[in-house]
Motif scaffolding. Structure first.
Motif, short mmCIF file in Angstrom:
data_model
loop_
_atom_site.label_atom_id
_atom_site.label_comp_id
_atom_site.label_asym_id
_atom_site.label_seq_id
_atom_site.Cartn_x
_atom_site.Cartn_y
_atom_site.Cartn_z
N GLU A 60 0.84 -1.21 0.00
CA GLU A 60 0.00 0.00 0.00
C GLU A 60 0.88 1.26 0.00
O GLU A 60 0.61 2.22 -0.72
CB GLU A 60 -0.89 -0.03 1.24
CG GLU A 60 -2.25 0.61 1.05
CD GLU A 60 -3.09 0.50 2.31
OE1 GLU A 60 -3.97 -0.38 2.34
OE2 GLU A 60 -2.86 1.28 3.25
N HIS A 75 -0.92 8.52 7.04
CA HIS A 75 -1.40 7.17 6.74
C HIS A 75 -0.38 6.13 7.22
O HIS A 75 -0.72 5.15 7.88
CB HIS A 75 -1.65 7.06 5.23
CG HIS A 75 -2.47 5.87 4.85
ND1 HIS A 75 -3.52 5.94 3.98
CD2 HIS A 75 -2.40 4.58 5.24
CE1 HIS A 75 -4.06 4.74 3.86
NE2 HIS A 75 -3.37 3.89 4.61
N HIS A 79 -0.23 2.84 10.04
CA HIS A 79 0.31 1.49 9.81
C HIS A 79 1.33 1.13 10.89
O HIS A 79 1.32 0.01 11.40
CB HIS A 79 1.00 1.42 8.43
CG HIS A 79 0.05 1.48 7.27
ND1 HIS A 79 0.47 1.55 5.97
CD2 HIS A 79 -1.31 1.47 7.22
CE1 HIS A 79 -0.58 1.58 5.16
NE2 HIS A 79 -1.67 1.54 5.90
N HIS A 115 -9.51 2.44 10.25
CA HIS A 115 -8.45 2.83 9.29
C HIS A 115 -8.93 2.55 7.85
O HIS A 115 -8.78 3.39 6.96
CB HIS A 115 -7.16 2.07 9.60
CG HIS A 115 -6.07 2.29 8.60
ND1 HIS A 115 -5.18 3.35 8.67
CD2 HIS A 115 -5.73 1.60 7.49
CE1 HIS A 115 -4.36 3.28 7.64
NE2 HIS A 115 -4.66 2.24 6.91
N ASP A 120 -7.95 4.44 4.31
CA ASP A 120 -7.84 3.60 3.12
C ASP A 120 -8.90 3.98 2.08
O ASP A 120 -8.64 3.93 0.88
CB ASP A 120 -7.96 2.11 3.48
CG ASP A 120 -6.70 1.58 4.15
OD1 ASP A 120 -5.61 2.15 3.92
OD2 ASP A 120 -6.79 0.59 4.89
FE LIG Z 1 -3.73 1.69 4.98
#
Ligand SMILES: [Fe+2]
Length: 131
Positions: A60, A75, A79, A115, A120
């Motif tokens: 990603e 972002h 993670h 998330h 996302d």
């Molecule tokens: Fe993500």
């Protein structure tokens, strides 16, 4: 459909499938850790979940860099938090503090759910509109 929009649609479909696998492993962990939970099984699911999450986040993040994504830093911070939480749960489990695993697994599942529904989703919209 142009080559790039086909690529974008395929990338979003791949990421969507990966999310389903990641959520499936998290739900499996919650089930295994709840109740009498076989410790070996819990440890095995945790390791699979950590390995899978590392690979999924890496792909990603690569796509985000390819697309010069404007929310990359925040972002990626999510993670890192998710992986830190999972590694911490695994360490606790190895030390025999297994009673904490079910609660932490549920918290992590909630965090990952949020998330996916927020950061996302925003990234998927960005990829879809990236021509
Ligand atoms: Fe993500």
């Amino acid at each position: 459909m142009s080559g790039i929009s086909e690529f974008n649609a395929a990338a979003n479909a791949d990421i969507g499938r990966e999310h389903e696998i990641q959520l499936g492993l998290l739900r499996e962990l919650c089930r295994a850790a709840g109740g009498s939970g076989d410790p070996d099984l819990v440890g095995e699911i945790l390791q699979r979940l950590i390995d899978y999450s590392e690979a999924h986040f890496a792909s990603e993040e690569l796509l985000m860099r390819m697309k010069s994504y404007d929310d990359y830093e925040d972002h990626v911070e999510d993670h890192s938090q998710i992986l830190d939480a999972l590694r911490d749960v695994a360490a606790k489990h190895r030390r025999g503090e297994s009673a904490l695993v079910a609660g932490r697994a549920t918290e992590t599942l909630d965090f990952v759910d949020r998330h996916i529904a927020t950061r996302d989703r925003r990234f998927a919209d960005y990829v879809r509109n990236n021509l």
